[in-house]
Design an enzyme around this catalytic site. Structure first.
Site, PDB file in Angstrom:
ATOM      1  CG  HIS A 203      -0.349   0.277   2.513  1.00 58.96           C
ATOM      2  ND1 HIS A 203       0.054  -0.721   3.373  1.00 58.96           N
ATOM      3  CD2 HIS A 203      -0.056   1.446   3.143  1.00 58.96           C
ATOM      4  CE1 HIS A 203       0.547  -0.189   4.475  1.00 58.96           C
ATOM      5  NE2 HIS A 203       0.501   1.133   4.366  1.00 58.96           N
ATOM      6  CG  ASP A 233       0.264  -4.126   2.970  1.00 57.08           C
ATOM      7  OD1 ASP A 233       0.246  -3.555   1.867  1.00 57.08           O
ATOM      8  OD2 ASP A 233       0.305  -3.512   4.046  1.00 57.08           O
ATOM      9  CB  SER A 316       3.337   1.680   6.236  1.00 55.13           C
ATOM     10  OG  SER A 316       2.206   1.723   7.064  1.00 55.13           O
TER      11      SER A 316
END
Length: 475
Positions: A203, A233, A316
């Site tokens: 993402h 992910d 992230s």
């Protein structure tokens, strides 16, 4: 000191006091009658001073009872004698013991077999206790609150990522576009002769027009997508070594991947990432939970490491590290949302490593022009997680129909197939397929994995697909 006791029967009397007192020595004479009164005669003297004398007299009846003066017992006399006796006894016992020991040594009586066995047993027990103590000391784990040495070691392998993308919105039938940027993190996990390979979250890099990577020395370079896996992910991007200066090449390092299988609850961990896009920052905490099952936004489910180390937007794709500086997880702020504090999540590195290795082997691709994007030739229908559970179907893209003469028809794709992978990248939604196709032009050949129903169950089949050109009516 002397004491005299006199008794008389007079009922009246008087008291006379004479004398001067000085010095340190005191002599006292006492006279007591039958009614309990005392007559005192006290003399006190010292060198170079006068003597004082005090007399107390009381009247009484005729008659007297005189006693000879007696010497008063001095306090502490018995105690001193007892102590002297004990000391002499101990002194005598000590010398007696020494003499006895010397006689035994001379005659060989001291070294009997029984005594030797006892001594050996005591020595053995002492050695065992010493060994156990050494083992306990070896097994003690000390937690160091200062993590600066670990951070200094691993920071050259950490990068910041900026995803520049185009945001499209439809307002009252009018389409608007706007340039946007999002921040994330990455970890240098490999280097080839031509490229520097960086792992991040899917993402973080998806839908990017351009990806800008910032290294420890502040230098920047453009990156290209090498491989994506939306289910886990995960993503691997590549930077050409030709775009890096020698100073940057010397400043960066490749991270060491550890194991997440050996983690324990309460174990200290460190999180590093580009929090809020301000640049690399460090937080620390502990392992709060293991194998925590979380459902992602795309409906896929996975197990993750839970930690109380702060993982904020921008973290992230960054590293979760153990105290040896080894990567044990890939942080993701998106997992679990941002509604709570002290509950961050990371993809376990043991689960991620095989996927990362596969993505690193992919061909590095750049986005192609929109009118050059390859065409499959199917009518798709998304199989969501809810639909999958209701009808016992794999998640992916359900093929409603196949256009005659299209790339799909030539590859052998059939109505009823469910596309689950495209060139190795997991496909769980129609948007996944669209985003993946942005990197493939007409004429490119890829392997497509479909799930085909046979005899009441789905069977995995791999097909070779050569993409076609989009029809003019759809351009």
């Amino acid at each position: 000191m002397y004491e005299n006791n006199n008794f008389s029967g007079y009922g009246t009397g008087n008291e006379n006091t004479t004398g001067t007192f000085s010095g340190a020595d005191l002599n006292e004479t006492r006279t007591e009658n039958s009614y309990g009164y005392e007559n005192h005669s006290t003399t006190q003297s010292a060198a170079g001073s006068t003597n004082g004398y005090t007399t107390y007299q009381m009247g009484g009846t005729t008659g007297s009872n005189n006693t000879e003066p007696k010497k008063t017992q001095k306090h502490g006399g018995y105690f001193r004698k007892a102590m002297v006796s004990v000391s002499l006894g101990l002194f005598f016992g000590l010398f007696a013991g020494i003499g006895f020991y010397a006689v035994q040594q001379g005659t060989g009586m001291f070294t009997t077999s029984t005594d030797t066995a006892v001594v050996d047993e005591i020595a053995s027990e002492a050695t065992t206790e010493s060994t156990q103590s050494a083992q306990l000391a070896t097994n003690v784990t000390y937690v160091e609150s200062d993590v600066s040495n670990v951070v200094e070691k691993v920071m050259p392998a950490m990068v910041s990522i900026v995803n520049n993308f185009t945001e499209t919105a439809n307002v009252f039938g009018q389409q608007y576009t706007q340039e946007e940027a999002a921040s994330g993190s990455g970890i240098i996990v490999g280097k080839t002769d031509d490229e520097l390979l960086i792992v991040s979250n899917n993402h973080v890099v998806e839908s990017a027009d351009t990806l800008t990577v910032t290294f420890i020395d502040g230098s920047e370079a453009q990156a290209q997508v090498k491989g994506l896996d939306s289910d886990m992910d995960l993503a691997v991007i590549a930077v050409s070594l030709n775009d890096l200066s020698d100073d940057t090449k010397n400043a960066i390092t490749v991270a060491t991947l550890g194991s997440s299988d050996d983690l324990k609850l309460g174990e200290p961990v460190i999180a590093i990432g580009n929090a809020l896009g301000y640049g690399q920052s460090v937080t620390n905490g502990i392992v709060s939970a293991l194998n925590r099952e979380i459902t992602l936004e795309n409906g896929s489910t996975g197990t993750f490491i839970q930690t109380n180390a702060a993982i904020n937007p921008g973290n992230s794709g960054g590293a979760l590290l153990n105290m040896n500086g080894e990567v044990i997880g890939i942080n993701s702020n998106k997992i679990g949302g941002t509604a709570v504090e002290g509950m961050g999540y990371a993809i376990p590195i043991t689960s991620a490593s095989p996927i990362i290795a596969d993505l690193m082997e992919r061909q590095t691709r750049t986005k192609v022009a929109e009118d050059e994007v390859g065409y499959i030739g199917i009518s798709p229908q998304e199989v969501t997680s809810q639909t999958s559970q209701m009808y016992n179907m794999p998640e992916g893209i359900y093929v409603v129909s196949v256009e005659e003469g299209s790339a799909a028809a030539n590859a052998g794709i059939m109505k009823g197939d469910i596309i689950t992978k495209f060139d190795g990248s997991s496909i769980s939604s129609y948007s996944d397929l669209q985003k993946t196709l942005q990197y493939y032009a007409a004429g490119d050949s890829v392997t497509v994995t479909v799930q085909r129903p046979q005899n009441g169950e789905y069977v995995s089949i791999e097909l070779n697909l050569t993409l076609g050109s989009r029809p003019a009516s759809q351009k």
